[in-house]
Design a protein around this motif. Sequence first.
Motif, PDB file in Angstrom:
ATOM      1  N   LYS A   1     -63.362   6.495  58.758  1.00 33.02           N
ATOM      2  CA  LYS A   1     -62.239   5.890  58.823  1.00 33.02           C
ATOM      3  C   LYS A   1     -61.262   6.912  60.828  1.00 33.02           C
ATOM      4  N   SER A   2     -61.824   7.792  60.865  1.00 28.53           N
ATOM      5  CA  SER A   2     -61.346   8.977  62.237  1.00 28.53           C
ATOM      6  C   SER A   2     -62.260   9.327  62.902  1.00 28.53           C
ATOM      7  N   ARG A   3     -62.905   8.353  63.422  1.00 24.08           N
ATOM      8  CA  ARG A   3     -64.114   9.323  64.229  1.00 24.08           C
ATOM      9  C   ARG A   3     -63.633  10.042  65.147  1.00 24.08           C
ATOM     10  N   HIS A   4     -62.739   9.712  66.129  1.00 24.38           N
ATOM     11  CA  HIS A   4     -62.406  10.429  66.889  1.00 24.38           C
ATOM     12  C   HIS A   4     -61.806  11.850  66.405  1.00 24.38           C
ATOM     13  N   LYS A   5     -61.433  12.205  65.456  1.00 25.34           N
ATOM     14  CA  LYS A   5     -62.171  13.285  65.409  1.00 25.34           C
ATOM     15  C   LYS A   5     -63.140  14.308  64.603  1.00 25.34           C
ATOM     16  N   LEU A   6     -64.031  13.433  64.658  1.00 18.39           N
ATOM     17  CA  LEU A   6     -65.136  13.982  64.276  1.00 18.39           C
ATOM     18  C   LEU A   6     -65.953  14.717  65.128  1.00 18.39           C
ATOM     19  N   ASN A   7     -65.765  15.633  66.005  1.00 20.47           N
ATOM     20  CA  ASN A   7     -66.008  16.343  67.156  1.00 20.47           C
ATOM     21  C   ASN A   7     -65.335  17.521  66.717  1.00 20.47           C
ATOM     22  N   LYS A   8     -64.321  17.376  65.933  1.00 23.89           N
ATOM     23  CA  LYS A   8     -63.414  18.875  65.678  1.00 23.89           C
ATOM     24  C   LYS A   8     -64.588  19.892  64.683  1.00 23.89           C
ATOM     25  N   LEU A   9     -65.179  18.650  63.974  1.00 26.39           N
ATOM     26  CA  LEU A   9     -66.093  19.649  62.419  1.00 26.39           C
ATOM     27  C   LEU A   9     -67.100  20.336  62.792  1.00 26.39           C
ATOM     28  N   TYR A  10     -67.286  20.438  63.972  1.00 25.97           N
ATOM     29  CA  TYR A  10     -69.038  20.321  65.004  1.00 25.97           C
ATOM     30  C   TYR A  10     -68.841  21.719  65.988  1.00 25.97           C
ATOM     31  N   LEU A  11     -69.646  23.169  65.702  1.00 24.76           N
ATOM     32  CA  LEU A  11     -69.281  23.904  67.145  1.00 24.76           C
ATOM     33  C   LEU A  11     -70.196  22.977  68.056  1.00 24.76           C
TER      34      LEU A  11
ATOM     35  N   LYS B   1     -75.269  19.232  71.172  1.00 23.93           N
ATOM     36  CA  LYS B   1     -73.106  19.005  71.851  1.00 23.93           C
ATOM     37  C   LYS B   1     -72.252  18.201  71.281  1.00 23.93           C
ATOM     38  N   LYS B   2     -71.283  19.181  70.941  1.00 28.15           N
ATOM     39  CA  LYS B   2     -70.557  18.017  70.001  1.00 28.15           C
ATOM     40  C   LYS B   2     -69.832  17.182  70.538  1.00 28.15           C
ATOM     41  N   GLU B   3     -69.528  17.087  71.939  1.00 27.95           N
ATOM     42  CA  GLU B   3     -68.846  16.142  72.947  1.00 27.95           C
ATOM     43  C   GLU B   3     -70.178  14.665  73.064  1.00 27.95           C
ATOM     44  N   ASN B   4     -71.394  15.132  73.202  1.00 27.76           N
ATOM     45  CA  ASN B   4     -72.422  13.917  72.719  1.00 27.76           C
ATOM     46  C   ASN B   4     -72.620  13.105  71.550  1.00 27.76           C
ATOM     47  N   ILE B   5     -72.465  14.627  70.621  1.00 26.62           N
ATOM     48  CA  ILE B   5     -71.834  13.798  69.389  1.00 26.62           C
ATOM     49  C   ILE B   5     -71.210  12.717  68.964  1.00 26.62           C
ATOM     50  N   GLN B   6     -69.720  13.024  69.285  1.00 29.45           N
ATOM     51  CA  GLN B   6     -68.865  12.315  69.443  1.00 29.45           C
ATOM     52  C   GLN B   6     -68.963  10.917  70.069  1.00 29.45           C
ATOM     53  N   LYS B   7     -69.338  11.103  70.723  1.00 27.87           N
ATOM     54  CA  LYS B   7     -69.445   9.826  72.116  1.00 27.87           C
ATOM     55  C   LYS B   7     -70.888   8.358  71.185  1.00 27.87           C
ATOM     56  N   PHE B   8     -72.100   9.837  70.075  1.00 34.52           N
ATOM     57  CA  PHE B   8     -72.874   9.028  69.586  1.00 34.52           C
ATOM     58  C   PHE B   8     -72.366   8.019  68.731  1.00 34.52           C
TER      59      PHE B   8
ATOM     60  N   TRP C   1     -64.934  26.004  58.339  1.00 28.98           N
ATOM     61  CA  TRP C   1     -66.711  25.878  58.307  1.00 28.98           C
ATOM     62  C   TRP C   1     -66.384  24.605  59.717  1.00 28.98           C
ATOM     63  N   LYS C   2     -67.444  25.265  60.166  1.00 28.03           N
ATOM     64  CA  LYS C   2     -68.511  23.613  61.441  1.00 28.03           C
ATOM     65  C   LYS C   2     -69.328  23.827  61.379  1.00 28.03           C
ATOM     66  N   LEU C   3     -69.692  22.351  61.560  1.00 26.22           N
ATOM     67  CA  LEU C   3     -71.649  22.191  62.016  1.00 26.22           C
ATOM     68  C   LEU C   3     -72.272  22.958  62.601  1.00 26.22           C
ATOM     69  N   VAL C   4     -72.775  23.043  62.368  1.00 27.59           N
ATOM     70  CA  VAL C   4     -73.981  23.699  62.783  1.00 27.59           C
ATOM     71  C   VAL C   4     -75.306  23.133  63.425  1.00 27.59           C
ATOM     72  N   SER C   5     -75.732  22.318  62.631  1.00 22.00           N
ATOM     73  CA  SER C   5     -77.109  21.383  61.976  1.00 22.00           C
ATOM     74  C   SER C   5     -76.462  20.402  61.016  1.00 22.00           C
ATOM     75  N   ASP C   6     -76.705  18.838  61.066  1.00 20.95           N
ATOM     76  CA  ASP C   6     -76.396  17.635  60.482  1.00 20.95           C
ATOM     77  C   ASP C   6     -77.404  16.988  60.981  1.00 20.95           C
ATOM     78  N   VAL C   7     -78.049  15.887  59.822  1.00 20.48           N
ATOM     79  CA  VAL C   7     -79.423  15.488  59.842  1.00 20.48           C
ATOM     80  C   VAL C   7     -79.566  14.478  58.463  1.00 20.48           C
ATOM     81  N   PHE C   8     -79.414  13.115  59.417  1.00 23.26           N
ATOM     82  CA  PHE C   8     -79.042  12.415  58.635  1.00 23.26           C
ATOM     83  C   PHE C   8     -80.201  11.260  58.610  1.00 23.26           C
ATOM     84  N   ARG C   9     -81.048  10.886  57.380  1.00 25.26           N
ATOM     85  CA  ARG C   9     -82.254  10.008  57.537  1.00 25.26           C
ATOM     86  C   ARG C   9     -81.553   8.131  56.872  1.00 25.26           C
TER      87      ARG C   9
END
Length: 156
Positions: free
Chosen positions: A49-59, A73-80, A140-148
């Motif tokens: 619902k709020s993808r623009h906020k996702l980068n706040k959750l990552y280191l 990097k969180k900026e690239n993750i946000q864009k993805f 809490w911040k995401l260091v690693s996120d693996v989705f499959r």
Amino acid sequence: MNENYVISSSLVNKLHEMAAVLEADRMKILTACTDAESFTKIYYEFLDKSRHKLNKLYLDEGKLVWNGNVVEKKENIQKFFEELPTSTHTITSLDSQPVNTEAVGSQATILVTTAGFVVFKNRKSPFQQSFILTAKDDKWKLVSDVFRFQDQDITP
């Protein structure tokens, strides 16, 4: 036959120390479970619902592996994530555990695993996801996120 046992004070002290360690470990596990539930609720709410906020959750140097595709990097993750179609996630399983402090230099860290279903463009697919969270500035911040995705697709 009446036998009297004498327990030395050093043995009693050792038993108290062991009980204290077990209680501390139990509290770490409970905290990991509670914090993981709270974090995953926010994560999937942001994702759906709020993808623009996702980068706040990552280191800043966080890492995402999404079906084998590495994003750093969180900026690239946000864009993805912003380039993905809209989604609806349903979590059917959540588990977590604290990571041994000896393995992470005494840094508070939690391993979280989730499973469930995600709908992208009317296509419902089972998935599994694993997070490694670490504490930074009392959050809490995401260091690693693996989705499959899992193998089967289900029509909603």
